[in-house]
Design an enzyme around this catalytic site. Structure first.
Site, short mmCIF file in Angstrom:
data_model
loop_
_atom_site.label_atom_id
_atom_site.label_comp_id
_atom_site.label_asym_id
_atom_site.label_seq_id
_atom_site.Cartn_x
_atom_site.Cartn_y
_atom_site.Cartn_z
N ARG A 195 0.85 -1.21 0.19
CA ARG A 195 0.02 0.00 -0.21
C ARG A 195 0.87 1.18 0.03
O ARG A 195 0.59 2.36 -0.83
CB ARG A 195 -1.01 0.08 1.36
CG ARG A 195 -1.91 0.87 1.34
CD ARG A 195 -2.41 1.12 2.75
NE ARG A 195 -3.09 -0.14 3.36
CZ ARG A 195 -4.28 -0.70 3.07
NH1 ARG A 195 -5.32 0.03 2.41
NH2 ARG A 195 -4.65 -1.65 3.30
N ARG A 232 -13.56 -1.44 -1.77
CA ARG A 232 -13.14 -1.34 -0.65
C ARG A 232 -14.18 -0.51 0.21
O ARG A 232 -14.12 -0.75 1.51
CB ARG A 232 -11.74 -0.42 -0.44
CG ARG A 232 -10.58 -1.28 -1.23
CD ARG A 232 -9.31 -0.33 -1.17
NE ARG A 232 -8.91 -0.79 0.04
CZ ARG A 232 -8.71 0.15 1.06
NH1 ARG A 232 -9.14 1.37 0.76
NH2 ARG A 232 -8.35 -0.17 2.28
N TYR A 255 -14.80 -2.77 3.48
CA TYR A 255 -14.26 -2.30 4.64
C TYR A 255 -14.65 -0.91 5.16
O TYR A 255 -14.26 -0.46 5.98
CB TYR A 255 -12.78 -2.15 4.62
CG TYR A 255 -12.12 -3.20 3.65
CD1 TYR A 255 -12.09 -4.35 4.10
CD2 TYR A 255 -11.35 -2.89 2.71
CE1 TYR A 255 -11.25 -5.28 3.63
CE2 TYR A 255 -10.57 -3.59 1.76
CZ TYR A 255 -10.75 -5.10 2.17
OH TYR A 255 -9.96 -6.21 1.44
N CYS A 304 -26.19 -2.99 -9.74
CA CYS A 304 -27.48 -3.17 -9.50
C CYS A 304 -27.54 -3.88 -7.99
O CYS A 304 -27.51 -5.01 -7.71
CB CYS A 304 -28.14 -4.41 -10.45
SG CYS A 304 -30.02 -4.66 -9.98
N1 LLP Z 1 2.98 -9.01 3.36
C1 LLP Z 1 1.90 -10.02 3.85
C2 LLP Z 1 2.46 -11.18 3.98
C3 LLP Z 1 0.88 -9.71 3.72
O1 LLP Z 1 -0.37 -10.31 3.85
C4 LLP Z 1 0.48 -8.07 3.11
C5 LLP Z 1 -0.87 -7.80 3.16
C6 LLP Z 1 1.43 -7.34 2.90
C7 LLP Z 1 2.81 -7.86 2.85
C8 LLP Z 1 1.47 -5.90 2.21
O2 LLP Z 1 0.86 -5.30 3.26
P1 LLP Z 1 0.81 -3.39 3.07
O3 LLP Z 1 1.85 -2.96 3.03
O4 LLP Z 1 -0.07 -3.25 1.58
O5 LLP Z 1 -0.42 -3.06 4.02
N2 LLP Z 1 -7.35 -5.72 0.72
C9 LLP Z 1 -6.97 -4.89 1.93
C10 LLP Z 1 -5.57 -5.03 2.47
C11 LLP Z 1 -5.20 -6.53 2.67
C12 LLP Z 1 -3.52 -6.77 2.88
C13 LLP Z 1 -3.18 -8.21 3.10
N3 LLP Z 1 -1.97 -8.59 3.21
C14 LLP Z 1 -7.36 -3.61 1.46
O6 LLP Z 1 -7.79 -3.21 0.63
O7 LLP Z 1 -7.18 -2.57 2.66
#
Ligand code: LLP
Length: 432
Positions: A294, A331, A335, A362
């Site tokens: 992210r 999202r 969430y 829809c």
């Molecule tokens: N490494 C692992 C093992 C992870 O499970 C994740 C995210 C990351 C790295 C990356 O994390 P970040 O830096 O992006 O926070 N769909 C959700 C987010 C799910 C994240 C899952 N794992 C959303 O839209 O907020």
């Protein structure tokens, strides 16, 4: 600047993205469409690399988590910036491979890799497989023996941290589909058994505390728990971990009242904590890996839509419907994620029209925001949702048989399509 350096307003009163006029982009590429400021992505990569060099040293490296945004062009940018990558499925591995990403710099994740997935990872020469549990350990040992391979592995360990309360609530996060927990004692058995696998080379450990985290405390807690674990593993088994992978999770500012995360400062604090713990336990400092997703891509992205129907329901609310919605950004539906939404056609006019921004599906839950305040939109205006670089395109679907939007990279070279818009023909291409 609006929220992040990629967004501003020009003399015509239009939103700009990476210096490009949003209304002209919408005209050129159609809507809905995702746009990504490539230079901003590169800047984040460099920020991480420099902070790692300063605070972790050695062969420590950030690994971009492709689940945030996965396509060939992104992997090319990440490769050029010298980062490693975290892939979580064979599809992500395939995309990295097709982009020419150096596969020895890939960490392959997943809580349920099939035998086929493991074979594919070995065939592609993936650098590290992050083994999630015993079944996978046994399967990988067998497959490696069949192929006469010696894959390098990390073990996924559950440190038992609840990032939302900042407390070590053991029962909460031990109850997880990911990894093997320290608190139950099972993680030690996991290490013992991994060391007993004659075809697997154990290089260290992985943990991940969560996502969209604004504080450093959960990460510092993870460092403490993981280094205490590393020390005990060394005492019990004489095994010295070479790599400590702390996963991803740094938060990103989506709306004005979200804080700004100081990535360099956070990494410096983690570096100091790791140094302190290594000195305390007398263990060799491992190479540190983190897996930001992210925080590399989110703030560089935005989605442009065209405003369609504007409805005012007296005594209730105003609905502004756009030509996308939950298929390109699920999202809010999933969430209740908050976003900054701007009328890109009237970005310097006062924002005084409170509304719910709705999608075209829809489904009454197909909303992008229920508390937007825009300069009053008219049919045909361009509506921008900011900070959509992460977990939008990668989570998009074809619900209601809506084609997925294109992804356009914006840089000093100009505007280039990284992923083209799906066509109606694409939608029926797999139907027999
Ligand atoms: N490494 C692992 C093992 C992870 O499970 C994740 C995210 C990351 C790295 C990356 O994390 P970040 O830096 O992006 O926070 N769909 C959700 C987010 C799910 C994240 C899952 N794992 C959303 O839209 O907020």
């Amino acid at each position: 600047m609006l929220l992040h350096p990629s967004f501003d307003v020009n003399a015509a009163g239009h939103l700009t993205v990476a210096g490009f006029d949003a209304c002209e982009l919408a005209e050129q590429f159609g809507t809905p469409a995702y746009f990504l400021d490539e230079d901003a992505v590169r800047a984040q990569c460099r920020l991480y690399r420099e902070a790692f060099r300063e605070s972790f040293g050695g062969s420590s490296l950030p690994a971009y988590a492709g689940k945030a945004l996965c396509c060939k062009k992104i992997y090319s940018v990440i490769a050029e910036e010298g980062l490693a990558a975290d892939c979580v499925s064979p599809g992500e591995l395939h995309t990295a491979y097709k982009a020419g990403f150096p596969m020895e710099k890939v960490f392959f994740h997943g809580n349920n890799k099939t035998d086929e997935d493991l074979r594919y990872a070995l065939d592609l020469g993936v650098g590290h497989i992050v083994v999630d549990g015993w079944d996978e350990l046994c399967a990988l040992e067998k497959i490696a023996a069949e192929k006469d391979a010696r894959p390098r592995i990390l073990l996924r360990i559950t440190p038992g941290i609840d990032p939302h309360t900042h407390k070590k609530i053991v029962t909460g996060s031990v109850d997880s589909k990911f990894g093997v927990a320290v608190a139950t004692g099972q993680a030690f058995g996991f290490v013992r058994d991994a060391l007993g696998c004659s075809h697997l080379v154990l290089d260290g450990f992985h943990c991940h505390v969560g996502s969209q985290i604004f504080d450093t405390e959960p990460f510092e807690d993870a460092c403490d728990i993981m280094l205490a674990f590393i020390a005990k593993v060394r005492a019990d088994f004489g095994f010295e971990a070479k790599i400590l992978n702390l996963g991803g999770g740094f938060g990103v500012r989506y709306v004005e009242d979200d804080p700004e995360v100081d990535i360099r400062g956070n990494i410096a604090r983690l570096g100091a904590e790791i140094d302190r713990m290594c000195a305390l336990y007398g263990v060799e400092k491992p190479a540190v890996v983190m897996e930001p997703g992210r925080s590399i891509v989110a703030a560089a992205g935005c989605t442009l839509y065209t405003c369609g129907t504007v409805k005012s329901i007296p005594g209730f609310r105003n609905y502004v419907s756009v030509d996308g919605g939950m298929p390109d950004n699920p999202r809010y539906a999933l969430y209740q994620s908050r976003y900054t939404i701007v009328n890109a056609s009237r970005a310097s006019a006062p924002a005084d029209f409170p509304c719910t921004v709705a999608g075209r599906c829809c489904e009454s839950g197909d909303l992008l925001s229920e508390d937007a305040v825009l300069a009053e939109p008219k049919r045909g205006d361009i509506i921008a949702v900011l900070v959509t670089g992460a977990y939008n395109y990668s989570m998009a679907s074809n619900y209601n048989r809506i084609p997925r939007p294109p992804l356009v990279l914006l840089s000093k070279r100009g505007a280039e399509i990284a992923v083209r818009r799906e066509t109606y023909e694409d939608l029926t291409a797999l139907d027999l």
